[in-house]
Design a protein around this motif. Structure first.
Motif, PDB file in Angstrom:
ATOM      1  N   LEU A 118     142.424  15.860 -24.245  1.00  0.00           N
ATOM      2  CA  LEU A 118     143.150  14.658 -24.576  1.00  0.00           C
ATOM      3  C   LEU A 118     144.697  14.894 -24.163  1.00  0.00           C
ATOM      4  O   LEU A 118     145.174  16.037 -24.231  1.00  0.00           O
ATOM      5  CB  LEU A 118     143.352  14.559 -26.204  1.00  0.00           C
ATOM      6  CG  LEU A 118     141.936  14.227 -26.974  1.00  0.00           C
ATOM      7  CD1 LEU A 118     140.977  15.513 -27.225  1.00  0.00           C
ATOM      8  CD2 LEU A 118     142.157  13.509 -27.965  1.00  0.00           C
ATOM      9  N   GLY A 119     145.274  13.718 -23.827  1.00  0.00           N
ATOM     10  CA  GLY A 119     146.601  13.812 -23.370  1.00  0.00           C
ATOM     11  C   GLY A 119     147.070  12.499 -22.986  1.00  0.00           C
ATOM     12  O   GLY A 119     146.259  11.369 -22.978  1.00  0.00           O
ATOM     13  N   SER A 120     148.265  12.404 -22.732  1.00  0.00           N
ATOM     14  CA  SER A 120     148.986  10.860 -21.955  1.00  0.00           C
ATOM     15  C   SER A 120     148.624  10.907 -20.658  1.00  0.00           C
ATOM     16  O   SER A 120     148.598  11.600 -19.910  1.00  0.00           O
ATOM     17  CB  SER A 120     150.645  11.061 -22.107  1.00  0.00           C
ATOM     18  OG  SER A 120     150.927  11.626 -23.728  1.00  0.00           O
ATOM     19  N   SER A 121     148.184   9.365 -20.333  1.00  0.00           N
ATOM     20  CA  SER A 121     147.771   9.074 -19.026  1.00  0.00           C
ATOM     21  C   SER A 121     148.574   9.665 -17.965  1.00  0.00           C
ATOM     22  O   SER A 121     148.127  10.338 -16.974  1.00  0.00           O
ATOM     23  CB  SER A 121     147.601   7.587 -19.077  1.00  0.00           C
ATOM     24  OG  SER A 121     146.747   7.184 -20.102  1.00  0.00           O
ATOM     25  N   PRO A 122     149.781   9.428 -18.034  1.00  0.00           N
ATOM     26  CA  PRO A 122     150.926   9.505 -16.940  1.00  0.00           C
ATOM     27  C   PRO A 122     150.763  11.013 -16.664  1.00  0.00           C
ATOM     28  O   PRO A 122     151.039  11.685 -15.573  1.00  0.00           O
ATOM     29  CB  PRO A 122     152.321   9.071 -17.178  1.00  0.00           C
ATOM     30  CG  PRO A 122     152.186   9.117 -18.654  1.00  0.00           C
ATOM     31  CD  PRO A 122     150.821   8.592 -18.941  1.00  0.00           C
ATOM     32  N   LEU A 123     150.983  11.811 -17.721  1.00  0.00           N
ATOM     33  CA  LEU A 123     150.994  13.346 -17.576  1.00  0.00           C
ATOM     34  C   LEU A 123     149.842  13.838 -16.876  1.00  0.00           C
ATOM     35  O   LEU A 123     149.865  14.835 -16.044  1.00  0.00           O
ATOM     36  CB  LEU A 123     151.560  13.734 -18.733  1.00  0.00           C
ATOM     37  CG  LEU A 123     152.896  13.276 -19.535  1.00  0.00           C
ATOM     38  CD1 LEU A 123     153.343  13.621 -20.828  1.00  0.00           C
ATOM     39  CD2 LEU A 123     154.010  13.644 -18.413  1.00  0.00           C
ATOM     40  N   VAL A 144     140.152  12.167 -22.227  1.00  0.00           N
ATOM     41  CA  VAL A 144     140.583  10.857 -23.208  1.00  0.00           C
ATOM     42  C   VAL A 144     141.954  10.787 -23.041  1.00  0.00           C
ATOM     43  O   VAL A 144     142.759  11.670 -23.652  1.00  0.00           O
ATOM     44  CB  VAL A 144     140.077  11.182 -24.580  1.00  0.00           C
ATOM     45  CG1 VAL A 144     140.443   9.765 -25.383  1.00  0.00           C
ATOM     46  CG2 VAL A 144     138.526  11.406 -24.583  1.00  0.00           C
ATOM     47  N   ALA A 145     142.440   9.626 -22.260  1.00  0.00           N
ATOM     48  CA  ALA A 145     143.958   9.690 -22.106  1.00  0.00           C
ATOM     49  C   ALA A 145     144.403   8.261 -22.531  1.00  0.00           C
ATOM     50  O   ALA A 145     143.802   7.081 -22.577  1.00  0.00           O
ATOM     51  CB  ALA A 145     144.287   9.835 -20.744  1.00  0.00           C
ATOM     52  N   GLY A 146     145.489   8.169 -23.052  1.00  0.00           N
ATOM     53  CA  GLY A 146     146.210   6.705 -23.289  1.00  0.00           C
ATOM     54  C   GLY A 146     147.666   7.203 -24.154  1.00  0.00           C
ATOM     55  O   GLY A 146     148.232   8.084 -24.163  1.00  0.00           O
ATOM     56  N   PRO A 147     148.266   6.010 -24.264  1.00  0.00           N
ATOM     57  CA  PRO A 147     149.729   5.978 -24.800  1.00  0.00           C
ATOM     58  C   PRO A 147     149.767   6.562 -26.456  1.00  0.00           C
ATOM     59  O   PRO A 147     148.577   6.913 -27.021  1.00  0.00           O
ATOM     60  CB  PRO A 147     150.202   4.256 -25.079  1.00  0.00           C
ATOM     61  CG  PRO A 147     148.950   3.618 -24.461  1.00  0.00           C
ATOM     62  CD  PRO A 147     147.853   4.308 -24.417  1.00  0.00           C
ATOM     63  N   GLU A 175     146.514  17.601 -26.680  1.00  0.00           N
ATOM     64  CA  GLU A 175     147.638  17.611 -26.034  1.00  0.00           C
ATOM     65  C   GLU A 175     147.754  18.501 -24.663  1.00  0.00           C
ATOM     66  O   GLU A 175     148.598  19.582 -24.761  1.00  0.00           O
ATOM     67  CB  GLU A 175     148.790  18.106 -27.035  1.00  0.00           C
ATOM     68  CG  GLU A 175     148.973  17.250 -28.370  1.00  0.00           C
ATOM     69  CD  GLU A 175     149.888  16.039 -27.801  1.00  0.00           C
ATOM     70  OE1 GLU A 175     150.234  15.926 -26.545  1.00  0.00           O
ATOM     71  OE2 GLU A 175     149.844  15.127 -28.713  1.00  0.00           O
ATOM     72  N   ILE A 176     146.860  18.628 -24.158  1.00  0.00           N
ATOM     73  CA  ILE A 176     146.535  19.411 -22.964  1.00  0.00           C
ATOM     74  C   ILE A 176     147.577  19.502 -21.888  1.00  0.00           C
ATOM     75  O   ILE A 176     148.033  20.663 -21.272  1.00  0.00           O
ATOM     76  CB  ILE A 176     145.069  19.255 -22.167  1.00  0.00           C
ATOM     77  CG1 ILE A 176     144.789  20.392 -21.101  1.00  0.00           C
ATOM     78  CG2 ILE A 176     145.171  17.951 -21.519  1.00  0.00           C
ATOM     79  CD1 ILE A 176     144.520  21.652 -21.780  1.00  0.00           C
ATOM     80  N   GLN A 177     148.448  18.483 -21.945  1.00  0.00           N
ATOM     81  CA  GLN A 177     149.481  18.482 -20.552  1.00  0.00           C
ATOM     82  C   GLN A 177     150.599  19.309 -20.887  1.00  0.00           C
ATOM     83  O   GLN A 177     151.392  19.383 -20.111  1.00  0.00           O
ATOM     84  CB  GLN A 177     150.004  16.925 -20.471  1.00  0.00           C
ATOM     85  CG  GLN A 177     150.649  16.320 -21.561  1.00  0.00           C
ATOM     86  CD  GLN A 177     150.217  16.026 -23.006  1.00  0.00           C
ATOM     87  OE1 GLN A 177     148.796  16.052 -22.916  1.00  0.00           O
ATOM     88  NE2 GLN A 177     150.820  15.766 -23.977  1.00  0.00           N
TER      89      GLN A 177
END
Length: 420
Positions: free
Chosen positions: A141-146, A25-28, A111-113
């Motif tokens: 869960l984390g931020s899309s680009p990362l 699940v990724a997103g801003p 915050e896996i990234q």
């Protein structure tokens, strides 16, 4: 009752299946990824762990979902920590399934990234679970680009399903917070900022301090090599203030301090887009090289970002027809970008003296969109000229005497490729 986004039911349906893929699940920042997952696992046996316990405060409405992680407090969040935490989840999964056979168990890592080389470690652990037949769902869960840059397409290729949590749409903000259309066009789609819109100074400070700054400082600069961080910040500020306008990167350099070359600026613009802040739309052209050579058209990915970049209040923005038109166009552009599927694209078109605000397309379908915030009469020269150049294109007028904004903003990009 807490509002639930459509992704909640989608994730629930996937968790009801036999585990086949890791759920990503990724997103801003602050579009509700954590809340979405917590809602989806409500009532299921689970273990929920945040990689960054010192980060954003948890939503107390879901405090009962947070598992005891005292055994790992203070430990560095590295691969060794991830292995220990995963093993604890395995043990909890086996225990839960002994007590209630057949019930799904879900292991969530938020915050896996932030774990170095996380994807290599996850790959090994996931493959080991599959070899043993462990019936444990894994949600990351984390931020899309990362997530993408740190190994999704390499280490975890073929092992995951990606679910995008985008900025909130007009129907979501209307149903969850009773936003009017004008409020959505100006204040945008940040759910956390919604309670503050009647105190505009507080709302502006919240968006800038709690959303924009952390998106740049934490989601980009701490995770990606950026040689000139001040330049990236300036590029965002300039691009947000000029949302809906074309600016050649060569000319942009003259407005920025310590500007790098155009390749550097294009790379920073790409990072801003991946973080859910700002994109540079390419001119539509059949040849890919010609598209990339054209000046980008800046467009924020959340209408709040242009409103906080400029000094207009809500009342002043509505009173200035020209400025309000820019806000409407930016809101439409943001909606198209946020709702586009991977094989769908958003561009613009301009052949002086004609231009089209947006061109949406996939491999076979092509639609030209003109946005009008006020009533218009006579011919739409841009649409007519574009359709003469591209005979299979469909014209679409949005706003004014065309499709109403409330209707247009209620359907994703793909709908308007079909319906135009």
């Amino acid at each position: 009752m807490t509002y639930q986004r459509s992704q909640v039911s989608l994730l629930q349906s996937r968790l009801a299946e036999v585990p086949r893929f890791i759920h990503i699940v990724a997103g801003p920042r602050q579009v509700g990824k954590t809340t979405l997952v917590r809602q989806a696992i409500d009532g299921l046996a689970h273990k929920f762990v945040s990689v960054d316990p010192a980060g954003d405060a948890p939503d107390l409405r879901f405090a009962y979902l947070l598992e005891d992680t005292l055994e790992i407090e203070g430990a560095p969040r590295d691969s060794a920590w991830l292995i220990r935490t995963w093993k604890a989840a395995r043990a909890q999964c086996l225990d839960a399934q002994q007590r209630q056979p057949g019930q799904p168990f879900v292991f969530v890592l938020d915050e896996i990234q932030k774990i170095p080389r996380w994807s290599d470690t996850v790959k090994g652990l996931w493959d080991a679970d599959r070899a043993k037949g462990l019936v444990m769902h894994v949600v990351l869960l984390g931020s899309s680009p990362l997530l993408i840059q740190k190994g999704l397409t390499e280490s975890l290729a073929g092992r995951y399903e990606l679910m995008h949590a985008t900025h909130w749409s007009w129907p979501e903000m209307h149903h969850a917070f009773d936003f009017t259309l004008d409020e959505f066009i100006y204040f945008g789609g940040y759910p956390g900022a919604a309670p503050f819109i009647h105190d505009e100074k507080r709302w502006r400070n919240y968006v800038l301090g709690s959303l924009v700054q952390p998106s740049i400082e934490k989601d980009i600069l701490q995770m990606t090599r950026v040689d000139k961080p001040a330049l990236l910040r300036q590029l965002f500020e300039l691009g947000a203030a000029h949302s809906g306008q074309l600016l050649a990167l060569g000319k942009v350099k003259g407005q920025l301090q310590d500007a790098g070359n155009e390749t550097t600026l294009a790379g920073y613009l790409s990072l801003l887009g991946q973080a859910g802040l700002l994109v540079g739309l390419h001119k539509y052209h059949v040849g890919l090289a010609r598209r990339r050579a054209s000046p980008p058209k800046f467009n924020v990915l959340n209408a709040a970002l242009i409103s906080t970049a400029l000094p207009y209040t809500f009342a002043q923005a509505k009173a200035d027809r020209s400025h309000w038109g820019r806000l409407v166009e930016s809101a439409v552009g943001a909606h198209l970008c946020n709702s586009a599927l991977p094989r769908e694209a958003v561009s613009y078109w301009r052949e002086s003296p004609h231009e089209v605000d947006f061109v949406i397309h996939d491999a076979v379908r092509l639609t030209a969109i003109e946005v009008k915030s006020t009533a218009t009469t006579g011919q739409l020269g841009g649409l007519d000229a574009f359709c003469k150049h591209h005979r299979h294109a469909k014209p679409l007028l949005v706003g004014a005497t065309g499709i109403q904004l409330t209707e247009f903003l209620s359907y994703p990009l793909g709908h308007w490729l079909e319906a135009a």
